[in-house]
Design a protein around this motif. Structure first.
Motif, PDB file in Angstrom:
ATOM      1  N   ASP A  96      71.739 121.096 -27.055  1.00 33.61           N
ATOM      2  CA  ASP A  96      70.620 121.456 -26.180  1.00 33.61           C
ATOM      3  C   ASP A  96      69.627 120.315 -25.990  1.00 33.61           C
ATOM      4  N   LEU A  97      69.770 119.246 -26.779  1.00 34.36           N
ATOM      5  CA  LEU A  97      68.874 118.090 -26.654  1.00 34.36           C
ATOM      6  C   LEU A  97      69.621 116.853 -26.148  1.00 34.36           C
ATOM      7  N   ALA A  98      70.851 117.049 -25.725  1.00 35.04           N
ATOM      8  CA  ALA A  98      71.705 115.917 -25.343  1.00 35.04           C
ATOM      9  C   ALA A  98      71.256 115.216 -24.063  1.00 35.04           C
ATOM     10  N   ASP A  99      70.343 115.850 -23.322  1.00 34.90           N
ATOM     11  CA  ASP A  99      69.941 115.281 -22.034  1.00 34.90           C
ATOM     12  C   ASP A  99      68.759 114.324 -22.121  1.00 34.90           C
ATOM     13  N   GLY A 100      68.348 113.975 -23.357  1.00 36.48           N
ATOM     14  CA  GLY A 100      67.189 113.092 -23.439  1.00 36.48           C
ATOM     15  C   GLY A 100      67.096 112.302 -24.726  1.00 36.48           C
ATOM     16  N   GLU A 101      66.104 111.422 -24.752  1.00 33.01           N
ATOM     17  CA  GLU A 101      65.835 110.606 -25.930  1.00 33.01           C
ATOM     18  C   GLU A 101      65.086 111.442 -26.963  1.00 33.01           C
ATOM     19  N   LYS A 102      65.388 111.204 -28.228  1.00 32.13           N
ATOM     20  CA  LYS A 102      64.684 111.866 -29.316  1.00 32.13           C
ATOM     21  C   LYS A 102      63.812 110.841 -30.037  1.00 32.13           C
ATOM     22  N   ILE A 103      62.531 111.148 -30.176  1.00 31.16           N
ATOM     23  CA  ILE A 103      61.612 110.298 -30.936  1.00 31.16           C
ATOM     24  C   ILE A 103      61.292 111.028 -32.236  1.00 31.16           C
ATOM     25  N   HIS A 124      65.300 107.539 -31.785  1.00 33.58           N
ATOM     26  CA  HIS A 124      64.495 106.396 -32.210  1.00 33.58           C
ATOM     27  C   HIS A 124      63.437 106.866 -33.207  1.00 33.58           C
ATOM     28  N   PHE A 125      63.332 106.159 -34.314  1.00 34.63           N
ATOM     29  CA  PHE A 125      62.350 106.472 -35.352  1.00 34.63           C
ATOM     30  C   PHE A 125      61.162 105.525 -35.209  1.00 34.63           C
ATOM     31  N   VAL A 126      59.966 106.064 -35.309  1.00 33.62           N
ATOM     32  CA  VAL A 126      58.770 105.231 -35.159  1.00 33.62           C
ATOM     33  C   VAL A 126      57.642 105.785 -36.037  1.00 33.62           C
ATOM     34  N   PRO A 127      56.922 104.900 -36.742  1.00 37.32           N
ATOM     35  CA  PRO A 127      55.763 105.377 -37.511  1.00 37.32           C
ATOM     36  C   PRO A 127      54.747 106.032 -36.572  1.00 37.32           C
ATOM     37  N   TRP A 128      54.069 107.045 -37.072  1.00 35.15           N
ATOM     38  CA  TRP A 128      53.119 107.810 -36.263  1.00 35.15           C
ATOM     39  C   TRP A 128      52.051 106.920 -35.632  1.00 35.15           C
ATOM     40  N   ASN A 129      51.498 105.981 -36.417  1.00 33.99           N
ATOM     41  CA  ASN A 129      50.429 105.140 -35.869  1.00 33.99           C
ATOM     42  C   ASN A 129      50.938 104.235 -34.743  1.00 33.99           C
ATOM     43  N   ARG A 130      52.155 103.739 -34.884  1.00 32.44           N
ATOM     44  CA  ARG A 130      52.725 102.890 -33.831  1.00 32.44           C
ATOM     45  C   ARG A 130      53.050 103.718 -32.584  1.00 32.44           C
ATOM     46  N   PHE A 131      53.505 104.942 -32.807  1.00 35.30           N
ATOM     47  CA  PHE A 131      53.799 105.845 -31.692  1.00 35.30           C
ATOM     48  C   PHE A 131      52.540 106.089 -30.858  1.00 35.30           C
ATOM     49  N   LEU A 132      51.437 106.415 -31.543  1.00 35.40           N
ATOM     50  CA  LEU A 132      50.181 106.677 -30.831  1.00 35.40           C
ATOM     51  C   LEU A 132      49.661 105.416 -30.141  1.00 35.40           C
TER      52      LEU A 132
END
Length: 200
Positions: A96-103, A124-132
């Motif tokens: 159900d999530l195959a149609d997009g990128e997962k962060i 893609h994994f990203v630290p919360w502060n870098r994401f914001l």
């Protein structure tokens, strides 16, 4: 479509209203795991300890694992991925999530690096502060206490010792007391992941 999974520490750093605004502004869809990965991981540790000899280090915190591995080769590292990684694998594989990128947001850089090395599909994994920061959004202060404090393994029927913070871990594993434990719970950041470099 871009799907966003927020780790429990970061979730406590943003109000429901602010999160709703962020999701809408940046066209993100929040997702959660269907499986109870915390319970599953705990069960894996129970099964491991029931059938193995020696002292094991909890492997949920890669920074602590690296430290113990460098200081005390006599302590075995549990071959069990962190809860966050289990969750990310589920999200990466869900039809159900195959149609997009997962962060996947993390409370620290080393956990993000660990996740990205897995090269999960569209994940893609990203630290919360870098994401914001990437979104140009402000960050609220980290909570005073971790939502996942030391004590995760307290109900296991084995001798478990809990250590958090580099000095406490170093002192413990370079002594001899560790030989009396079946499992050493390890958190590199004092009292939990709310002090991680991805949420400060």
């Amino acid at each position: 479509m871009t799907y966003l999974w927020i780790n429990p520490v970061s979730e406590r750093m943003i109000s429901a209203a602010a999160l709703e605004k962020l999701l809408k502004k940046h066209d993100l869809t929040r997702v959660v795991c269907r499986e109870s990965w915390g319970e599953i991981v705990l069960r894996k540790y129970r099964e491991l300890l029931e059938h193995a000899d020696g002292t094991f280090a909890d492997a949920r915190c890669p920074a602590a694992v690296s430290l113990v591995h460098s200081l005390q080769p006599g302590i075995r590292i549990a071959d069990i991925e962190p809860i966050l990684i289990h969750c990310a694998r589920e999200l990466a594989e869900r039809p159900d999530l195959a149609d997009g990128e997962k962060i996947i947001t993390t409370p620290c850089r080393i956990l993000a690096d660990m996740g990205n090395k897995l090269e999960l599909k569209d994940t893609h994994f990203v630290p919360w502060n870098r994401f914001l920061a990437t979104l140009g959004e402000p960050m609220e202060p980290a909570p005073d206490a971790s939502p996942i404090p030391p004590g995760f393994f307290k109900d296991l029927p084995f001798p478990v010792v809990s250590k958090s913070g580099r000095p406490a871990i170093e002192s413990y594993v370079t002594g001899n007391d560790w030989k009396n434990a079946k499992l050493i719970e390890l958190l590199y950041c004092v009292q939990g992941c709310h002090r991680g470099d991805g949420v400060q």
